[in-house]
Write a protein that holds these residues in place. Structure first.
Motif, PDB file in Angstrom:
ATOM      1  N   PRO A   1      -2.945  -9.417   7.570  1.00  0.00           N
ATOM      2  CA  PRO A   1      -3.008  -8.573   6.135  1.00  0.00           C
ATOM      3  C   PRO A   1      -3.992  -7.868   5.278  1.00  0.00           C
ATOM      4  O   PRO A   1      -4.662  -8.883   4.798  1.00  0.00           O
ATOM      5  N   ILE A   2      -4.027  -6.950   4.657  1.00  0.00           N
ATOM      6  CA  ILE A   2      -4.556  -6.284   3.632  1.00  0.00           C
ATOM      7  C   ILE A   2      -4.391  -6.029   2.724  1.00  0.00           C
ATOM      8  O   ILE A   2      -3.798  -4.775   2.857  1.00  0.00           O
ATOM      9  N   ALA A   3      -3.504  -6.210   1.134  1.00  0.00           N
ATOM     10  CA  ALA A   3      -3.136  -5.994   0.260  1.00  0.00           C
ATOM     11  C   ALA A   3      -4.116  -4.305  -0.294  1.00  0.00           C
ATOM     12  O   ALA A   3      -5.392  -4.433  -0.363  1.00  0.00           O
ATOM     13  N   TYR A   4      -3.546  -3.433  -0.061  1.00  0.00           N
ATOM     14  CA  TYR A   4      -4.516  -1.956  -0.326  1.00  0.00           C
ATOM     15  C   TYR A   4      -3.931  -1.674  -1.386  1.00  0.00           C
ATOM     16  O   TYR A   4      -2.702  -0.883  -1.191  1.00  0.00           O
ATOM     17  N   PHE A   5      -4.275  -0.696  -2.680  1.00  0.00           N
ATOM     18  CA  PHE A   5      -4.290   0.378  -3.451  1.00  0.00           C
ATOM     19  C   PHE A   5      -4.496   1.555  -2.520  1.00  0.00           C
ATOM     20  O   PHE A   5      -5.894   1.833  -2.891  1.00  0.00           O
ATOM     21  N   ASP A   6      -3.735   2.787  -2.511  1.00  0.00           N
ATOM     22  CA  ASP A   6      -3.836   3.822  -1.628  1.00  0.00           C
ATOM     23  C   ASP A   6      -4.622   4.979  -2.525  1.00  0.00           C
ATOM     24  O   ASP A   6      -5.986   6.066  -3.066  1.00  0.00           O
ATOM     25  N   SER A   7      -3.805   5.472  -3.335  1.00  0.00           N
ATOM     26  CA  SER A   7      -3.370   6.358  -4.716  1.00  0.00           C
ATOM     27  C   SER A   7      -2.837   6.244  -5.354  1.00  0.00           C
ATOM     28  O   SER A   7      -1.538   5.804  -5.280  1.00  0.00           O
ATOM     29  N   ARG A   8      -2.678   6.802  -6.336  1.00  0.00           N
ATOM     30  CA  ARG A   8      -1.815   7.266  -7.917  1.00  0.00           C
ATOM     31  C   ARG A   8       0.097   7.572  -6.713  1.00  0.00           C
ATOM     32  O   ARG A   8       1.198   7.014  -7.265  1.00  0.00           O
ATOM     33  N   GLU A   9      -0.636   8.663  -5.904  1.00  0.00           N
ATOM     34  CA  GLU A   9       0.660   9.030  -5.583  1.00  0.00           C
ATOM     35  C   GLU A   9       1.212   8.299  -4.141  1.00  0.00           C
ATOM     36  O   GLU A   9       2.522   8.628  -4.045  1.00  0.00           O
ATOM     37  N   CYS A  10       0.458   8.192  -3.051  1.00  0.00           N
ATOM     38  CA  CYS A  10       0.727   6.954  -2.063  1.00  0.00           C
ATOM     39  C   CYS A  10       1.741   5.301  -2.617  1.00  0.00           C
ATOM     40  O   CYS A  10       1.961   4.797  -2.150  1.00  0.00           O
ATOM     41  N   GLY A  11       0.481   5.026  -3.512  1.00  0.00           N
ATOM     42  CA  GLY A  11       0.670   3.579  -3.832  1.00  0.00           C
ATOM     43  C   GLY A  11      -0.025   2.752  -3.161  1.00  0.00           C
ATOM     44  O   GLY A  11      -1.076   2.806  -2.768  1.00  0.00           O
ATOM     45  N   ALA A  12       0.588   1.672  -3.428  1.00  0.00           N
ATOM     46  CA  ALA A  12      -0.016   0.163  -3.163  1.00  0.00           C
ATOM     47  C   ALA A  12       1.223  -0.111  -1.571  1.00  0.00           C
ATOM     48  O   ALA A  12       1.821  -0.118  -1.475  1.00  0.00           O
ATOM     49  N   MET A  13       0.260  -1.220  -0.659  1.00  0.00           N
ATOM     50  CA  MET A  13       0.777  -1.184  -0.167  1.00  0.00           C
ATOM     51  C   MET A  13       0.036  -2.388   1.198  1.00  0.00           C
ATOM     52  O   MET A  13      -0.740  -3.041   0.471  1.00  0.00           O
ATOM     53  N   TYR A  14       0.635  -2.787   2.555  1.00  0.00           N
ATOM     54  CA  TYR A  14      -0.480  -3.559   3.111  1.00  0.00           C
ATOM     55  C   TYR A  14      -0.926  -3.189   4.211  1.00  0.00           C
ATOM     56  O   TYR A  14      -0.472  -2.551   4.881  1.00  0.00           O
ATOM     57  N   ASN A  15      -2.505  -3.114   4.567  1.00  0.00           N
ATOM     58  CA  ASN A  15      -3.321  -2.630   6.184  1.00  0.00           C
ATOM     59  C   ASN A  15      -3.316  -3.611   6.508  1.00  0.00           C
ATOM     60  O   ASN A  15      -3.080  -4.921   5.812  1.00  0.00           O
ATOM     61  N   TYR A  16      -3.216  -3.184   7.715  1.00  0.00           N
ATOM     62  CA  TYR A  16      -3.685  -4.388   8.998  1.00  0.00           C
ATOM     63  C   TYR A  16      -4.121  -4.177   9.604  1.00  0.00           C
ATOM     64  O   TYR A  16      -4.939  -3.200   9.970  1.00  0.00           O
ATOM     65  N   GLU A  17      -5.334  -5.393   9.826  1.00  0.00           N
ATOM     66  CA  GLU A  17      -6.516  -5.860  10.023  1.00  0.00           C
ATOM     67  C   GLU A  17      -6.696  -5.796  12.022  1.00  0.00           C
ATOM     68  O   GLU A  17      -6.374  -7.265  12.352  1.00  0.00           O
ATOM     69  N   ILE A  18      -5.863  -5.427  13.008  1.00  0.00           N
ATOM     70  CA  ILE A  18      -5.703  -5.628  14.348  1.00  0.00           C
ATOM     71  C   ILE A  18      -6.600  -6.460  15.130  1.00  0.00           C
ATOM     72  O   ILE A  18      -7.916  -6.143  15.290  1.00  0.00           O
ATOM     73  N   ARG A  19      -6.471  -8.163  15.167  1.00  0.00           N
ATOM     74  CA  ARG A  19      -7.630  -8.949  15.872  1.00  0.00           C
ATOM     75  C   ARG A  19      -7.250  -8.716  17.291  1.00  0.00           C
ATOM     76  O   ARG A  19      -8.124  -9.157  17.930  1.00  0.00           O
ATOM     77  N   GLY A  20      -6.299  -8.652  17.914  1.00  0.00           N
ATOM     78  CA  GLY A  20      -6.265  -9.632  19.501  1.00  0.00           C
ATOM     79  C   GLY A  20      -4.889  -8.233  19.345  1.00  0.00           C
ATOM     80  O   GLY A  20      -3.478  -8.697  18.872  1.00  0.00           O
ATOM     81  N   VAL A  21      -4.296  -7.918  20.961  1.00  0.00           N
ATOM     82  CA  VAL A  21      -3.645  -7.894  21.648  1.00  0.00           C
ATOM     83  C   VAL A  21      -2.830  -8.519  22.620  1.00  0.00           C
ATOM     84  O   VAL A  21      -4.090  -8.170  24.003  1.00  0.00           O
ATOM     85  N   THR A  22      -1.686  -9.038  22.956  1.00  0.00           N
ATOM     86  CA  THR A  22      -1.526  -9.211  24.514  1.00  0.00           C
ATOM     87  C   THR A  22      -0.511  -8.924  24.675  1.00  0.00           C
ATOM     88  O   THR A  22       1.021  -8.649  24.101  1.00  0.00           O
ATOM     89  N   VAL A  23       0.243  -8.318  26.331  1.00  0.00           N
ATOM     90  CA  VAL A  23       1.660  -8.162  26.750  1.00  0.00           C
ATOM     91  C   VAL A  23       1.592  -8.735  28.308  1.00  0.00           C
ATOM     92  O   VAL A  23       0.603  -8.875  29.041  1.00  0.00           O
ATOM     93  N   THR A  24       3.168  -9.426  28.047  1.00  0.00           N
ATOM     94  CA  THR A  24       3.297  -9.901  29.732  1.00  0.00           C
ATOM     95  C   THR A  24       3.647  -7.893  30.295  1.00  0.00           C
ATOM     96  O   THR A  24       3.374  -7.117  30.187  1.00  0.00           O
ATOM     97  N   HIS A  25       4.128  -8.605  31.777  1.00  0.00           N
ATOM     98  CA  HIS A  25       3.468  -7.889  32.769  1.00  0.00           C
ATOM     99  C   HIS A  25       4.453  -7.217  33.278  1.00  0.00           C
ATOM    100  O   HIS A  25       4.446  -6.989  34.636  1.00  0.00           O
ATOM    101  N   SER A  26       5.638  -7.172  33.444  1.00  0.00           N
ATOM    102  CA  SER A  26       6.875  -6.472  34.438  1.00  0.00           C
ATOM    103  C   SER A  26       6.995  -5.590  33.920  1.00  0.00           C
ATOM    104  O   SER A  26       7.393  -4.466  34.894  1.00  0.00           O
ATOM    105  N   MET A  27       7.269  -4.871  33.128  1.00  0.00           N
ATOM    106  CA  MET A  27       6.896  -3.369  32.659  1.00  0.00           C
ATOM    107  C   MET A  27       5.272  -2.406  32.514  1.00  0.00           C
ATOM    108  O   MET A  27       5.312  -1.474  32.530  1.00  0.00           O
ATOM    109  N   PHE A  28       4.464  -3.704  31.619  1.00  0.00           N
ATOM    110  CA  PHE A  28       3.176  -2.895  31.295  1.00  0.00           C
ATOM    111  C   PHE A  28       2.046  -3.410  32.493  1.00  0.00           C
ATOM    112  O   PHE A  28       2.249  -4.560  32.403  1.00  0.00           O
TER     113      PHE A  28
END
Lengths: 162, 278
Positions: free
Chosen positions: A111-138
């Motif tokens: 997670p990365i705290a981030y200020f975008d602009s006056r209008e959109c404000g501040a939020m958290y951005n996310y840097e995805i480092r890895g993804v896994t999924v089990t294999h029943s449907m996918f």
């Protein structure tokens, strides 16, 4: 010509007032949420009767409840670096027997705290480092955009099993 | 033989004249109308030496010099160093008093060359503090410097230097710091409501401007100037945790227009002799 300085001064004052009228509209989102699409054999797919919840969310609240969806937003915790989601469908066979088909999607991120602009404000951005999924449907999951920002674009693709 | 030769000569005389006439160049005659044949008289104030040069055949340069002499008598030609204006831009200070979330002040020095070209140098400081009503943060821009360099052209160069109508270009640069504090995050699904700060951010910006302004004399050597500036960013620094909202000397990053109000003290270097009355 004598009154030209006064005219220009009046225009300058009017312009000054108009300059204060900024556009305060946020044209993107005011938070960053990964967006996942479903893919079946190269084309965007729809899952019927899908339910989704975050593992560990307060009250086991549902993100999606038995809905037909082509994509889903997966909010991530800001105080953690791993989030898991349970995705399931209720399938009915030829004899009318119902069974639950479920998978677990696990996302590792920063997670990365981030200020975008006056209008959109501040939020958290996310840097995805890895993804896994089990294999029943996918069959598998792919990362399209590793940095998740408040621009609503596809981050993950979930490939359906054949 | 003789009769045949005579007959041949007669035939040739009949045939040849049209062909012969067509080969000769035609003389064109342009009659002179008596009323256009007048002698040009030099103007009353034309120098005798210029007239003499004209009569000797150097007509083009003599006419050009005569025209320059006549123009000099219409408006004053100013020297290279006509004046210098030292000013203070209080436009943003005034706008902050009316609710703008940022402010700045700069001092500028503007040379007046030939009452036409006016290079200008501005150096200032700006800061910001904003907590928008519908937002979840406070933006604090620290007092940071900026510099701007450019030149204006005075369209009223024939008039007194006390009144200028200026159009010019500028380039500006700032290196600045800012914090974003009291960020209230609402992650309702996971039950998270942290309050975080993004502090110690730094950035820089380079921009260009087109400025349209007017400067008028108030009293004695004091003048007041208004300038509307259309500006755009060439580049600015983006960080992992933020993009700057306020840029000192420029204003809010998304704004394209700015206004300056400058109080100047003008140091004249030249006191012209009024042109003789016609």
């Amino acid at each position: 010509m004598r009154h030209l300085p006064h005219i220009i001064a009046a225009v300058a004052v009017l312009l000054s007032l108009t300059l204060s009228c900024d556009d305060h509209t946020c044209y993107d989102r005011q938070s960053s949420v990964p967006l996942a699409h479903f893919n079946n054999d190269g084309a965007q797919a729809e899952l019927s009767g899908l339910s989704v919840r975050g593992l560990g969310a307060p009250g086991d609240s549902l993100l999606i409840d038995s809905s037909d969806v082509t994509d889903l937003h997966l909010p991530l915790p800001v105080n953690d670096t791993v989030a898991a989601f349970r995705l399931w469908c209720i399938a009915t066979d030829e004899d009318g027997n119902k069974s639950t088909v479920a998978d677990t999607l696990r996302i590792t991120y920063r997670p990365i705290a981030y200020f975008d602009s006056r209008e959109c404000g501040a939020m958290y951005n996310y840097e995805i480092r890895g993804v896994t999924v089990t294999h029943s449907m996918f069959d598998s999951v792919g990362v399209v955009q590793a940095l998740v920002t408040n621009v609503d674009v596809e981050s993950l693709i979930l490939y359906l099993a054949q | 033989m003789r009769p045949m030769l005579a007959l041949l000569m007669s035939l040739m005389a009949l045939v040849m004249p049209p062909l012969t006439l067509a080969d000769e160049p035609q003389r064109r005659v342009s009659p002179v109308r008596p009323e256009t044949n007048v002698t040009r008289q030099p103007g009353k104030d034309v120098d005798d030496k210029v007239v003499e040069r004209y009569l000797q055949g150097d007509t083009l340069s003599a006419l050009a010099e005569a025209r320059r002499d006549s123009l000099r008598k219409i408006y004053t030609r100013y020297p290279r160093l006509t004046a210098m204006a030292l000013g203070v831009n209080v436009g943003d200070l005034l706008m902050a008093a009316f609710g703008q979330d940022y402010t700045s002040i700069d001092i500028n020095a503007q040379l007046n060359l030939w009452n036409r070209l006016q290079p200008i140098l501005s150096v200032g400081m700006g800061r910001a503090k904003s907590t928008p009503d519908d937002a979840n943060y406070t933006y604090r821009g620290k007092w940071s410097p900026y510099i701007s360099l450019g030149a204006d052209y005075n369209f009223l160069f024939k008039s007194s230097p006390d009144y200028n109508l200026l159009l010019g270009v500028r380039a500006g640069y700032s290196n600045f710091g800012y914090d974003i504090t009291d960020i209230a995050i609402n992650n309702g699904y996971w039950g998270e409501h942290p309050v975080v700060n993004i502090e110690g951010e730094r950035s820089h910006a380079l921009w260009g401007e087109i400025a349209l302004g007017l400067r008028v004399k108030l009293v004695k050597r004091w003048s007041l100037g208004w300038t509307v500036r259309y500006h755009w960013l060439f580049n600015y620094g983006k960080n992992e945790h933020s993009k700057p909202w306020y840029i000192p000397g420029y204003g809010a990053r998304g704004n394209r227009l700015a206004v300056s109000l400058t109080l100047s003290y003008v140091l004249p270097f030249y006191h012209p002799t009024p042109p003789p009355k016609q």
